[in-house]
Design a protein around this motif. Sequence first.
Motif, short mmCIF file in Angstrom:
data_model
loop_
_atom_site.label_atom_id
_atom_site.label_comp_id
_atom_site.label_asym_id
_atom_site.label_seq_id
_atom_site.Cartn_x
_atom_site.Cartn_y
_atom_site.Cartn_z
N THR A 26 0.81 -1.22 0.00
CA THR A 26 0.00 0.00 0.00
C THR A 26 0.84 1.28 0.00
N LYS A 27 2.14 1.12 -0.32
CA LYS A 27 2.99 2.32 -0.36
C LYS A 27 2.49 3.28 -1.44
N ALA A 28 2.20 2.75 -2.63
CA ALA A 28 1.76 3.62 -3.72
C ALA A 28 0.39 3.22 -4.27
N THR A 29 -0.21 2.15 -3.70
CA THR A 29 -1.52 1.68 -4.17
C THR A 29 -2.49 1.68 -2.99
N ARG A 63 -4.35 11.38 -0.29
CA ARG A 63 -3.16 11.24 -1.14
C ARG A 63 -3.00 9.80 -1.59
N ASN A 64 -2.43 9.56 -2.75
CA ASN A 64 -2.22 8.20 -3.27
C ASN A 64 -3.50 7.45 -3.60
N LYS A 65 -4.65 8.13 -3.62
CA LYS A 65 -5.91 7.42 -3.81
C LYS A 65 -6.50 7.64 -5.20
N ARG A 66 -5.73 8.28 -6.09
CA ARG A 66 -6.21 8.56 -7.44
C ARG A 66 -6.74 7.32 -8.17
#
Length: 300
Positions: A26-29, A63-66
Amino acid sequence: MTQSRTRISKAVIPAAGLGTRFLPATKATPKEMLPVVDKPAIQYVVEEAVTAGLSDVLMITGRNKRPLEDHFDRNYELEETLTRKGDDTRLARVQESSDLATMHYVRQGDPRGLGHAVLCAAPHVGDQPFAVLLGDDLIDARDPLLSRMVEVQEQHGGSVIALMEVDPAQIHLYGCAAVKPTVDESVVQVTGLVEKPDPADAPSNYAVIGRYVLDASVFDVLRRTEPGRGGEIQLTDALQALASDPDLGGPVHGVIFKGRRYDTGDRGDYLRAIVRLACEREDLGPDFRDWLRSYVTEEM
Ligand code: UTP
């Protein structure tokens, strides 16, 4: 007894948490985008809201939730390619998520707790009762819970939470409810709530799970709620205030859920959800069950 006359139509899905239990995935996802078989966990949650008649969905993101927004949007390039290939089956799979509901998004900024995330929904929700579905809590589609909660809210007014009996040794992982029975054995009146109690102090073994139907008075209570456990603004603290003073926004009832539920933010539960749902799928199930049977007998 308060009677609510307006049909509930709005669902709020908080999905702004950091998902630290699932690092580094979940660092970038977002954890809500992790696939459960071949659909991201969040799609099951949106489908559940729509099945219960709530097709106006507000997702609380950060953040990171796009990727969450992209998943529920059209993907013209992909659709065009699949159309050119005549791959109607996959085209339908791609379009399923963008045709599902009317999606809205608001960013939480700092993830200051679930209560704070719900408060971000106030301008969108207004003064009507609304549902909250946690984006990492997956309820099996064959065990309807939310539609039952909507019925109970329409019957009693106020707010309704979902409760599940857990092993008393596990209650420190959940919000916990003190309850009184009602004439309906699947519904209780909630007289108090405590977040993650020590088993010795827990008023029951009824754990609060991630579905709520809330009276809009919860927003005023949340505005006054100080940060609690973990320095976060806790939804449980606001619900405790509502449960202990029905004049604030009507009573709080609990629907006791006995069906299948998975916390997809927890690694073990996430794996159980995938194995179970894969076993039950018509297309994948027969082969997968055969493999699983031989794996368990031969290698474990
Ligand atoms: P969790 O307690 O699972 O926290 O939040 P988390 O940050 O998502 O995950 P871990 O514990 O670090 O692994 C419960 C729900 O509340 C949302 C989460 O997205 C999840 O659906 N939440 C939590 C928010 O939207 N904002 C917050 O500030 C906190």
